[in-house]
Enzyme design. Structure first.
Site, mmCIF file in Angstrom:
data_model
loop_
_atom_site.group_PDB
_atom_site.id
_atom_site.type_symbol
_atom_site.label_atom_id
_atom_site.label_comp_id
_atom_site.label_asym_id
_atom_site.label_seq_id
_atom_site.Cartn_x
_atom_site.Cartn_y
_atom_site.Cartn_z
ATOM 1 C CG HIS A 191 -22.814 91.594 -19.293
ATOM 2 N ND1 HIS A 191 -23.207 92.283 -18.157
ATOM 3 C CD2 HIS A 191 -21.826 90.749 -18.892
ATOM 4 C CE1 HIS A 191 -22.485 91.868 -17.127
ATOM 5 N NE2 HIS A 191 -21.641 90.942 -17.551
ATOM 6 N N GLY A 272 -22.321 104.582 -12.705
ATOM 7 C CA GLY A 272 -23.651 103.991 -12.767
ATOM 8 C C GLY A 272 -23.708 102.484 -12.663
#
Length: 408
Positions: A191, A272
């Site tokens: 990203h 995570g």
């Protein structure tokens, strides 16, 4: 001579009448749902005969409201953070350590949860960006230039150095993997990276690493940073991939590296991440292979993920705690983050004199004895207010509006 009927006016009148009937029907349904909802909130013993009768009359509404409540309860459970107790956590980490030792090609997928220890909020946790925005709250400001690689970042870097981890695929834009010292060829930042702006006019695309968040002026479908390429003069753009966008840059996204690593992986360790976005990238999961030939999946996350049922092991714990225990089991020392060894200071390109004032973001302070390439623009904490990254929460509201339009 007979007059021909005005078919245009007639059909318009019919459409209006039909639309009005639909509106009235929806209003009646809303009244029924409100009535049934009030009755269902009462204990059965406290309901009057009239209220009990209304539930029998409006049985479909009762069933629909019960289904909605079940969905809400399921969603609430999925959002809850679960913690394994100390003994269970140690037992699970031992299993993970055994898998890491045996792995021939371990790939790590990371999400926002590995950066919360650096005071960067995650997205779907209790205090996450999306969670707060869904509740109509504002997202608190955070100065990402003050963040430093966490214990988890440093553990991953060390595991790669020890040749136990082959590749890291990250959803994070905070640049902390790069700053931990993880080699760029072993990293895919799917990203983007908030410290990198590129010139796509140059061929191949030319990168400019900065010591500040370059996304101040950018947003969904608007990626120009306002600065120019020092080689061809074209406007630079950020590398961030927002929700609803498709990342096409070769670097720092490195999709080729991510796909090749996933293809060779025998174990995937997810740290995570809610996996709600990563699950959509089919090339990362080898789903075309038979189930018994896919990589074994290990997940470390406090909340539910859509891949939990496929995981060999799910560990409910904070990433730093789990990785610290893992390194202990592997008998590998965790290196501390050393600012003087942070690669970003060597990779950074200084701004042109005329671009010194092109941003208001705080610049990363150079280590003692080194001069920052953008030192001229370093501002004191009194002069610069705490600012959040330009990519934080961008695209969320537009996505919500689109969903509402579709629902309507």
């Amino acid at each position: 001579m007979e007059e021909e009927p005005d078919t245009g006016n007639s059909s318009r009148t019919e459409r209006k009448a039909l639309e009005k009937a639909k509106i009235l029907q929806r209003e009646r349904e809303r009244k029924v749902f409100r009535l049934v909802g009030r009755v269902l909130k009462k204990p059965e013993a406290e309901r009057s005969e009239e209220e009990a009768a209304s539930l029998l009359v409006h049985r479909e509404a009762v069933e629909e409201l019960c289904r909605r409540q079940i969905r809400r309860n399921v969603l609430k459970r999925k959002q809850e953070e679960v913690f394994d107790d100390a003994d269970e956590l140690k037992s699970k980490v031992k299993q993970l350590a055994a898998a890491v030792k045996q792995a021939s090609h371990l790939v790590v997928y990371t999400g926002a949860g590995i950066s919360t220890a650096a005071s960067i909020p995650d997205y779907r946790g209790p205090n996450g960006v999306w969670t707060q925005l869904q509740k109509g709250r504002t997202v608190s400001s955070s100065d990402l230039s003050k963040a430093a690689p966490t214990v988890t970042h440093m553990c991953i870097k060390m595991l790669h150095k020890e040749k136990l981890v082959k590749h890291v695929v990250s959803q994070n834009c905070d640049g902390l993997h790069l700053r931990s010292g993880l080699p760029r060829q072993a990293l895919s930042e799917l990203h983007g990276n908030m410290f990198i702006e590129v010139c796509t006019t140059c061929s191949p695309a030319r990168e400019f690493v900065r010591l500040f968040d370059v996304t101040e002026r950018t947003s969904l479908h608007r990626h120009g940073t306002g600065r120019s390429c020092s080689h061809c003069g074209s406007e630079l753009r950020d590398t961030i991939v927002h929700f609803g966008e498709r990342g096409t840059l070769e670097q720092p996204l490195n999709w080729k590296g991510a796909a090749e690593a996933a293809k060779e992986a025998d174990i995937i360790l997810c740290l995570g991440s809610s996996l709600k976005v990563l699950k959509k990238y089919a090339c990362l999961w080898s789903m075309s292979r038979p189930a018994n030939k896919r990589p074994k999946l290990y997940i470390v996350n406090l909340q539910w993920t859509p891949k939990d049922d496929l995981a060999v092991l799910k560990i409910h714990g904070k990433c730093d705690d789990v990785m610290s225990l893992l390194m202990e089991e592997l008998n590998i020392q965790i290196p501390e983050y050393d600012r003087s060894e942070d690669p970003i200071f060597n990779l950074a390109t200084p701004l042109c004199p005329e671009e010194i004032q092109s941003h208001t973001r705080e610049v990363l302070a150079a280590p003692d004895g080194q001069e920052s390439p953008s030192a001229e623009n370093q501002q004191s904490s009194e002069e610069t207010s705490s600012l959040q990254g330009g990519w934080f929460g961008r695209g969320y509201s537009k996505g919500r509006r689109k969903k509402k339009k579709k629902a309507a």
